[in-house]
Write an enzyme that holds these catalytic residues in place. Structure first.
Site, mmCIF file in Angstrom:
data_model
loop_
_atom_site.group_PDB
_atom_site.id
_atom_site.type_symbol
_atom_site.label_atom_id
_atom_site.label_comp_id
_atom_site.label_asym_id
_atom_site.label_seq_id
_atom_site.Cartn_x
_atom_site.Cartn_y
_atom_site.Cartn_z
ATOM 1 N N GLY A 299 0.964 -1.207 -0.020
ATOM 2 C CA GLY A 299 0.044 0.085 0.126
ATOM 3 C C GLY A 299 0.794 1.401 -0.151
ATOM 4 O O GLY A 299 1.006 1.845 -1.116
ATOM 5 N N ARG A 300 1.772 1.342 1.274
ATOM 6 C CA ARG A 300 2.400 2.658 1.171
ATOM 7 C C ARG A 300 3.417 2.835 0.158
ATOM 8 O O ARG A 300 3.593 3.883 -0.030
ATOM 9 C CB ARG A 300 3.243 2.490 2.754
ATOM 10 C CG ARG A 300 3.861 3.486 3.181
ATOM 11 C CD ARG A 300 4.822 3.190 4.386
ATOM 12 N NE ARG A 300 4.056 2.699 5.609
ATOM 13 C CZ ARG A 300 3.767 2.998 6.508
ATOM 14 N NH1 ARG A 300 3.652 4.387 6.580
ATOM 15 N NH2 ARG A 300 3.152 2.640 7.453
ATOM 16 N N ARG A 336 -0.939 10.718 11.483
ATOM 17 C CA ARG A 336 0.237 10.001 11.961
ATOM 18 C C ARG A 336 1.165 10.591 12.814
ATOM 19 O O ARG A 336 1.717 9.957 13.778
ATOM 20 C CB ARG A 336 0.832 9.804 10.396
ATOM 21 C CG ARG A 336 0.004 9.054 9.475
ATOM 22 C CD ARG A 336 0.781 8.549 8.164
ATOM 23 N NE ARG A 336 1.661 7.410 8.616
ATOM 24 C CZ ARG A 336 2.873 7.412 8.631
ATOM 25 N NH1 ARG A 336 3.569 8.316 8.267
ATOM 26 N NH2 ARG A 336 3.623 6.190 9.031
ATOM 27 N N CYS A 366 -8.498 21.035 19.745
ATOM 28 C CA CYS A 366 -8.227 21.283 20.994
ATOM 29 C C CYS A 366 -7.470 20.201 21.649
ATOM 30 O O CYS A 366 -8.158 19.460 22.409
ATOM 31 C CB CYS A 366 -9.543 21.481 21.789
ATOM 32 S SG CYS A 366 -10.532 23.033 21.037
ATOM 33 N N TYR A 395 -1.911 6.683 4.450
ATOM 34 C CA TYR A 395 -2.530 6.714 5.799
ATOM 35 C C TYR A 395 -2.550 8.080 6.291
ATOM 36 O O TYR A 395 -2.588 8.284 7.179
ATOM 37 C CB TYR A 395 -1.775 5.902 6.933
ATOM 38 C CG TYR A 395 -1.637 4.337 6.451
ATOM 39 C CD1 TYR A 395 -2.702 3.555 6.316
ATOM 40 C CD2 TYR A 395 -0.413 3.946 5.754
ATOM 41 C CE1 TYR A 395 -2.710 2.242 5.678
ATOM 42 C CE2 TYR A 395 -0.234 2.709 5.162
ATOM 43 C CZ TYR A 395 -1.295 1.741 5.345
ATOM 44 O OH TYR A 395 -0.966 0.535 4.810
HETATM 45 N N1 LLP Z 1 -1.885 -6.227 3.970
HETATM 46 C C1 LLP Z 1 -2.417 -6.158 5.314
HETATM 47 C C2 LLP Z 1 -2.878 -7.388 5.802
HETATM 48 C C3 LLP Z 1 -2.219 -4.941 5.978
HETATM 49 O O1 LLP Z 1 -2.765 -5.268 7.131
HETATM 50 C C4 LLP Z 1 -1.521 -3.791 5.554
HETATM 51 C C5 LLP Z 1 -1.387 -2.807 6.280
HETATM 52 C C6 LLP Z 1 -1.065 -3.995 4.278
HETATM 53 C C7 LLP Z 1 -1.196 -5.071 3.452
HETATM 54 C C8 LLP Z 1 -0.410 -2.864 3.397
HETATM 55 O O2 LLP Z 1 0.678 -2.277 4.271
HETATM 56 P P1 LLP Z 1 1.705 -1.331 3.649
HETATM 57 O O3 LLP Z 1 2.308 -1.788 2.337
HETATM 58 O O4 LLP Z 1 1.094 -0.103 3.385
HETATM 59 O O5 LLP Z 1 2.873 -1.052 4.612
HETATM 60 N N2 LLP Z 1 -1.907 3.529 9.519
HETATM 61 C C9 LLP Z 1 -0.571 3.218 9.740
HETATM 62 C C10 LLP Z 1 -0.032 1.752 8.794
HETATM 63 C C11 LLP Z 1 -1.119 0.727 9.109
HETATM 64 C C12 LLP Z 1 -0.800 -0.449 8.258
HETATM 65 C C13 LLP Z 1 -1.956 -1.395 8.374
HETATM 66 N N3 LLP Z 1 -1.825 -2.517 7.437
HETATM 67 C C14 LLP Z 1 0.589 4.012 9.268
HETATM 68 O O6 LLP Z 1 0.103 5.201 8.969
HETATM 69 O O7 LLP Z 1 1.636 4.003 9.233
#
Ligand code: LLP
Length: 438
Positions: A299-300, A336, A366, A395
């Site tokens: 994702g990221r 974040r 606030c 995110y």
């Molecule tokens: N697959 C699963 C099962 C996941 O739970 C996640 C992310 C991804 C893929 C994608 O992960 P990425 O490639 O984006 O790292 N809110 C947090 C990040 C939470 C990630 C949750 N799961 C932040 O702002 O850093």
């Protein structure tokens, strides 16, 4: 919160020249008049047209990022399911789908978004530790490609619902390999202490359970965590999973694919991106005898550096030793920094050229925890100036809220010299539209 291992925490150091060193620097750069542009569009023009706070995305960033990842993985049979949770504007899901991604979704709402973006059901995988019966029925009804199952009780429920609807559910067990992803504790998922997945020691027996007549086991899945910097945790977990697959093979069960999850780390403050080219070698080496296809759910990696959050300075103030810039975005637009102590570089859209000072950039909510950046060095700004909070495509908007009854921001997608509004700013009417006025 103390942060030792991940790249999420702020460093407070002077990172003014960082834009150029970030992969984002090719897409957000200073062109005519030293003004910050997204691709060829002046950010100040977007702020005038749409207002602030505003998320601005570079379309080309997604394209290039997808292509470079795919190229880096060439020769390694794989399928990418974009983790839409990182940024689920339907235009962004659609763009990544047109490039070749399926969708990894975590809820009914994300499944709906993926469908609305045009992703066909057979390219959607549904994960989540707490799927409801409603979500399971919906997904079965649509005939999605696969469920990633996180507990035995969930598996029984899927089997039961599939039986009632006369279907077979395709399933990959999400195993918890008990491997430390060496990241922030809030985004670490692959350790035994985390709520996620089925303990890897229990997986084999479940795959061998012949009583689950309405389940078809298609693969095996893991997700270790997010913002992972190195290959080592993946390599360790893949070895553990391969050992399970070997034993299953001996028992006559051959799985079609291994889903290695998402989590590839990106640059926030000059650190390195996840080493995808070297990762290809690891994958090829480890999986050469398995015959399994590789699935992944980044994702990221696609979204983080695609965007800047543009905000306007409302006031400058000094309390004792501290200088504050009070801006019109806060934790309701980007949580974040408050939630994880995450660092996002903040730069002026039009540099003033005057002397730089150290500021805390804070929002209007606030809460003392409402800040976008601490101790960031910014060339002396004035109220009314625009700032860009970088690396906010993942995110960011998806975690925006209406706290303090704030209106969630607008989103703009830039494509070369063109731009389009891809989400309108919320309105006051929308804030109360679901409430009964008794
Ligand atoms: N697959 C699963 C099962 C996941 O739970 C996640 C992310 C991804 C893929 C994608 O992960 P990425 O490639 O984006 O790292 N809110 C947090 C990040 C939470 C990630 C949750 N799961 C932040 O702002 O850093």
């Amino acid at each position: 919160m103390e942060n030792t291992k991940s790249n999420l925490a702020g460093t407070g150091k002077d990172t003014h020249s960082l834009l150029e060193s970030l992969s984002q620097g090719n897409y957000f750069s200073r062109l005519e008049g030293n003004e910050l542009h997204c691709e060829n569009v002046r950010i100040s023009k977007l702020a005038s047209a749409v207002g602030t706070p505003l998320y601005v995305y570079s379309k080309k960033y997604f394209t290039d990022r997808f292509q470079s990842l795919t190229q880096a993985l060439s020769g390694c049979k794989h399928k990418i399911f974009y983790a839409v949770k990182s940024n689920y504007n339907i235009n962004i899901i659609r763009h990544l789908h047109e490039l070749g991604c399926g969708a990894d979704v975590n809820s009914l709402g994300e499944m709906y978004r993926a469908e609305q973006a045009g992703v066909p059901a057979d390219e959607i995988v549904l994960g989540g530790v707490g799927k409801s019966a409603e979500e399971i029925s919906y997904a079965l009804d649509k005939n999605i490609f696969q469920f990633k199952v996180e507990s035995l009780s969930e598996l029984y429920l899927i089997n039961q619902i599939a039986e009632l609807s006369g279907k077979k559910a395709r399933v990959a067990l999400r195993v918890n390999p008990d491997v430390d992803p060496l990241t922030h504790p809030y985004i670490s998922t692959g350790l035994a202490e985390n709520k996620f997945g089925i303990p890897i020691s229990e997986a084999e027996a479940i795959y061998l359970d012949r009583s689950l007549s309405h389940i078809e086991f298609t693969g095996i899945d893991m997700h270790l965590g997010s913002q992972i910097a190195s290959i080592a945790p993946y390599a360790e977990a893949i070895d553990k999973i391969l050992a399970v697959c070997e034993r299953l093979k001996e028992a006559g069960i051959e799985l079609h694919h291994m889903d290695i999850g998402g989590g590839f780390g990106v640059q926030y403050a000059g650190e390195n991106d996840f080493p995808v080219t070297a990762f290809r070698e690891t994958l090829l080496d480890k999986l050469k005898h398995s015959g399994m296809q590789i699935f992944m759910e980044p994702g990221r990696y696609f979204s983080a550096n695609s965007a800047a959050l543009v905000t306007k300075i409302l006031y400058l103030k000094t309390n004792g030793e501290k200088n504050f810039l009070v801006v019109d975005a806060g934790m309701s637009e980007l949580i974040r920094p408050s939630l994880y102590g995450a660092y996002h570089q903040i730069i002026p859209v039009i540099p003033s050229g005057s002397e730089a000072k150290v500021y805390d950039v804070v929002g209007p909510l606030c809460e003392s925890g409402d800040f976008l950046g601490k101790e960031q060095t910014i060339a002396e700004p004035e109220s009314g100036n625009l700032l860009a909070v970088l690396s906010t495509g993942a995110y960011g908007m998806v975690m925006a809220s209406n706290y303090n009854a704030r209106l969630r921001p607008a989103e703009v997608l830039v494509d070369g010299s063109e731009w389009k509004l891809i989400r309108r700013r919320e309105t006051l009417e929308q804030l109360i539209q679901n409430e009964e006025d008794l």
